[in-house]
Every structure is written in C-alpha cells, then in structure tokens.
Design an enzyme around this catalytic site. Structure first.
Site, PDB file in Angstrom:
ATOM      1  N   ARG A 102     -20.545 -27.167  23.516  1.00 14.78           N
ATOM      2  CA  ARG A 102     -20.587 -27.202  22.043  1.00 14.78           C
ATOM      3  C   ARG A 102     -21.811 -26.410  21.621  1.00 14.78           C
ATOM      4  NH1 ARG A 102     -19.838 -32.034  17.729  1.00 14.78           N
ATOM      5  NH2 ARG A 102     -17.704 -31.576  18.341  1.00 14.78           N
ATOM      6  N   HIS A 129     -12.604 -25.051  16.830  1.00 19.52           N
ATOM      7  CA  HIS A 129     -12.693 -26.417  17.354  1.00 19.52           C
ATOM      8  C   HIS A 129     -11.327 -26.791  17.960  1.00 19.52           C
ATOM      9  CE1 HIS A 129     -14.191 -30.266  18.116  1.00 19.52           C
ATOM     10  NE2 HIS A 129     -14.324 -30.766  16.904  1.00 19.52           N
ATOM     11  N   GLN A 132     -10.185 -30.536  18.866  1.00 16.39           N
ATOM     12  CA  GLN A 132      -9.857 -31.354  17.703  1.00 16.39           C
ATOM     13  C   GLN A 132      -8.432 -31.086  17.239  1.00 16.39           C
ATOM     14  OE1 GLN A 132     -11.849 -33.742  15.937  1.00 16.39           O
ATOM     15  NE2 GLN A 132      -9.844 -34.143  15.055  1.00 16.39           N
ATOM     16  N   ASP A 219     -12.322 -31.278   5.593  1.00 15.61           N
ATOM     17  CA  ASP A 219     -13.478 -31.319   6.491  1.00 15.61           C
ATOM     18  C   ASP A 219     -14.711 -31.176   5.588  1.00 15.61           C
ATOM     19  OD1 ASP A 219     -15.128 -31.249   8.747  1.00 15.61           O
ATOM     20  OD2 ASP A 219     -14.744 -29.129   9.169  1.00 15.61           O
ATOM     21  N   CYS A 259     -11.259 -34.824  10.666  1.00 18.88           N
ATOM     22  CA  CYS A 259     -11.781 -34.801  12.034  1.00 18.88           C
ATOM     23  C   CYS A 259     -12.983 -35.720  12.206  1.00 18.88           C
ATOM     24  CB  CYS A 259     -12.134 -33.369  12.432  1.00 18.88           C
ATOM     25  SG  CYS A 259     -13.500 -32.649  11.491  1.00 18.88           S
ATOM     26  N   ARG A 287      -8.396 -37.798  20.389  1.00 14.47           N
ATOM     27  CA  ARG A 287      -9.322 -36.871  21.055  1.00 14.47           C
ATOM     28  C   ARG A 287      -9.393 -37.199  22.550  1.00 14.47           C
ATOM     29  NH1 ARG A 287     -13.331 -34.143  18.388  1.00 14.47           N
ATOM     30  NH2 ARG A 287     -13.511 -33.106  20.396  1.00 14.47           N
TER      31      ARG A 287
HETATM   32  N1  NVA Z   1     -16.851 -28.364  10.536  1.00 16.06           N
HETATM   33  C1  NVA Z   1     -17.606 -29.441  11.121  1.00 16.06           C
HETATM   34  C2  NVA Z   1     -16.773 -30.177  12.117  1.00 16.06           C
HETATM   35  C3  NVA Z   1     -17.466 -31.327  12.804  1.00 16.06           C
HETATM   36  C4  NVA Z   1     -16.631 -32.000  13.834  1.00 16.06           C
HETATM   37  C5  NVA Z   1     -18.858 -28.895  11.759  1.00 16.06           C
HETATM   38  O1  NVA Z   1     -18.773 -27.841  12.419  1.00 16.06           O
HETATM   39  O2  NVA Z   1     -19.928 -29.470  11.592  1.00 16.06           O
HETATM   40  N1   CP Z   2     -14.639 -34.450  15.252  1.00 13.49           N
HETATM   41  C1   CP Z   2     -15.693 -34.234  16.079  1.00 13.49           C
HETATM   42  O1   CP Z   2     -15.738 -33.251  16.823  1.00 13.49           O
HETATM   43  O2   CP Z   2     -16.634 -35.207  16.044  1.00 13.49           O
HETATM   44  P1   CP Z   2     -18.068 -35.164  16.748  1.00 13.49           P
HETATM   45  O3   CP Z   2     -18.869 -34.083  16.056  1.00 13.49           O
HETATM   46  O4   CP Z   2     -18.622 -36.531  16.548  1.00 13.49           O
HETATM   47  O5   CP Z   2     -17.889 -34.819  18.195  1.00 13.49           O
END
Ligand code: NVA
Ligand code: CP
Length: 301
Positions: A102, A129, A132, A219, A259, A287
């Site tokens: 990540r 992502h 997800q 989101d 998500c 997930r």
């Molecule tokens: N768009 C959000 C998704 C988090 C799971 C982010 O990248 O922070």
């Molecule tokens: N939806 C998601 O990826 O959650 P986290 O950021 O908690 O991993």
C-alpha cells in the site's frame, strides 16, 4: 495472472475466477472446512499509508490459509530511508513468497513488480484499489444474484476507488455513472479505457447519475495523500453526498456501498449509512474472502 497491480490488466474471466474462488473460500470458512492452501508460505505486507481493513483482512486471511503474514511499516524499513524500490523488491523476493504493498504512486508498485520474482498485490495506491473492488463486486453479486443489466452510480472524487470501480464494473458488464464536481477529471489511463464505451457516463449532476441505479457508491472527498487540499475539497464536494433524495432517485431495491472509512454528513448521511449498514459491513467482511482468493491465485503452486 502474475501480479495484481490494477484491474485494467485483468480479463473478465480472471475477475470471475477470483469471485468464484472467493465464494468457495467463504463457504469453507463458514462451514469450518480447513483450507491451508498456502501452508508454509510467507506474505510480506508493506504499508506506506494507514489501514484497518486491508491490514487485518490480509493478516487473518494468510493465517486461515496456513501461511504467515509479515506486517512491515515502510517507516521501519530501509525503503523509508531511501533504499531503492528495485533493491527492496529483489531482497524480499529472496525471503517471501508474495508481497502486498500500500503506497502513494502506482509507479512504485509497478517498479516493485518489475524487479520482484514473486507475485505483487496492490493494496491501494493513489491510482487504484483493486482488492476493494473484488469485495464490492462480490457483495453486488451476493445481493443482486448477477451483474446483468445493473447500473452502478459512483458519487464523488475521481480517485483510486472511482478508477477501479468503473474498470471492474464495465469489465463484468454493468453500466457505470460517475458524478463528480466540475474540474475533477478522469486519470488519462482511465479516460482512454472508457473512451467510446456506451456503458460509461460522467456528469456533475448527482440526481441524474443516481437515476434508476441498482448500486449507489461513494468514497471520501479527500483521500490519503490529499491532506493539503482538504479545505478546498470541503467546498468543491458540497452536494456530492448519498442522502435520502439521492436514494429516492435510485431503484427502490438499490444497495449502498462504501469502502470505509466513512465521513458521515460529508459523502454520506448518517441516516443512509445506518440504513444500509448491513450491506456496507458485508462488503467489509468480503475483503477477507476476496483477498484469500487473490493470494491463492497468485501464490499457490
Ligand atoms: N480513497 C480512499 C480509500 C480508502 C480505503 C483513500 O485513498 O484514502
Ligand atoms: N477500505 C479500505 O481499504 O480500508 P483500510 O484503509 O482500513 O484498509
């Protein structure tokens, strides 16, 4: 499938195979049927950004598959002090059987995969992502039976979630409408992907986008990495929210997905969130099941 870097790389068949394997692993888990398909294997998990769902579901999933998850905060690795991605990838390839990352730049994940001799999974970048979206597709299929004839409406930012959701939705044959404020345009790679696709539409009109939708998704307005723009986004995204008026425009049996984490009274009202909480937390649970399927597909020999 050698790596999972972004959904654009996958065929509809590969997506369906992962969803079907997710169903199977979910069934086995719920019925206490052991499935140690990755016994003796180690997954290195590199995190440059915060996480609850992704970290916990990958760790628990690896344990349930008989393998070992290794949580590695980038701040504690030499990569956080500037060791090149290419070197980290080559070193970790000598110890682990799979890597999950990540991070911010999609290019970093792609670079990692280029130098890695073991499968790499993108666990969120600014661009994509994919893990997800497998959970979201599985949840839609569970609630709706199939993808045929369905319309997904995504309200919000042209971010990693929108990018990946629209690719996944179009690949499995759903219609996808994106409602985002003026000036929030698609990433060029995504714009090229949707070009001339009659099943895709982008608009600034939230109510028009939600019309007759089967699935309504949103989101956060500001993603991890967007902190400097937070105030501007608070203004730009006013009205880009799932609320009762939006849901009244969708089909009466529409479901809502998020998500998570959710910012109540920003992209979704508390009332709508709680009304659809069962679906949203099924989505979060999924997930676990989809990631196990992804790991098995990538790492089982
Ligand atoms: N768009 C959000 C998704 C988090 C799971 C982010 O990248 O922070
Ligand atoms: N939806 C998601 O990826 O959650 P986290 O950021 O908690 O991993």
């Amino acid at each position: 499938m050698k790596h999972l870097l972004k959904l654009i790389d996958l065929s509809t068949e590969e997506i369906t195979e992962i969803l079907n394997l997710s169903d199977q692993l979910k069934y086995e888990l719920k019925n206490n049927i052991p499935h140690p398909r990755l016994a003796g294997k180690t997954l290195g998990m590199i995190f440059q950004k915060s996480s609850t769902r992704t970290r916990v579901s990958f760790e628990v999933g690896m344990y349930q598959l008989g393998g070992h998850p290794l949580f590695l905060s980038a701040n504690d690795l030499q990569i956080g002090r500037g060791e090149p991605t290419a070197d980290t990838a080559r070193v970790m390839s000598r110890y682990c059987d799979g890597i999950m990352i990540r991070t911010f730049e999609q290019a970093e994940v792609e670079e990692f995969a280029k130098y890695s001799t073991i499968p790499v999974t993108n666990a969120l970048t600014d661009f994509a992502h994919p893990c997800q979206i497998f959970a979201d597709l599985l949840t839609i299929r569970e609630y709706k039976g199939s993808f045929e004839g369905l319309k997904v409406c995504f309200i919000g930012d042209t971010n990693n979630m929108a990018n990946s959701f629209l690719v996944g939705a179009l690949k499995v044959g759903m219609k996808f409408t994106l409602a985002s404020p003026a000036g929030y345009v698609l990433h060029p790679e995504i714009a090229a992907f949707v070009k001339d696709n009659p099943n895709f539409e982008q608009t600034t009109d939230v109510l028009a986008a939600a019309k007759e939708a089967d699935v309504v998704v949103t989101d956060v307005w500001a993603s991890m990495g967007d902190e400097a723009e937070e105030q501007k986004r608070q203004q730009d995204f006013v009205g880009y929210q799932i609320n009762n008026e939006v849901m009244a425009n969708a089909k009466s049996d529409a479901i809502v997905l998020h998500c998570l984490p959710a910012h109540r009274e920003e992209e979704i009202t508390t009332e709508v969130f709680e009304k659809y909480a069962n679906v949203i937390f099924d989505e979060a649970e999924n997930r676990l099941h989809v990631q196990k399927a992804i790991l098995v597909k990538l790492m089982e020999k």
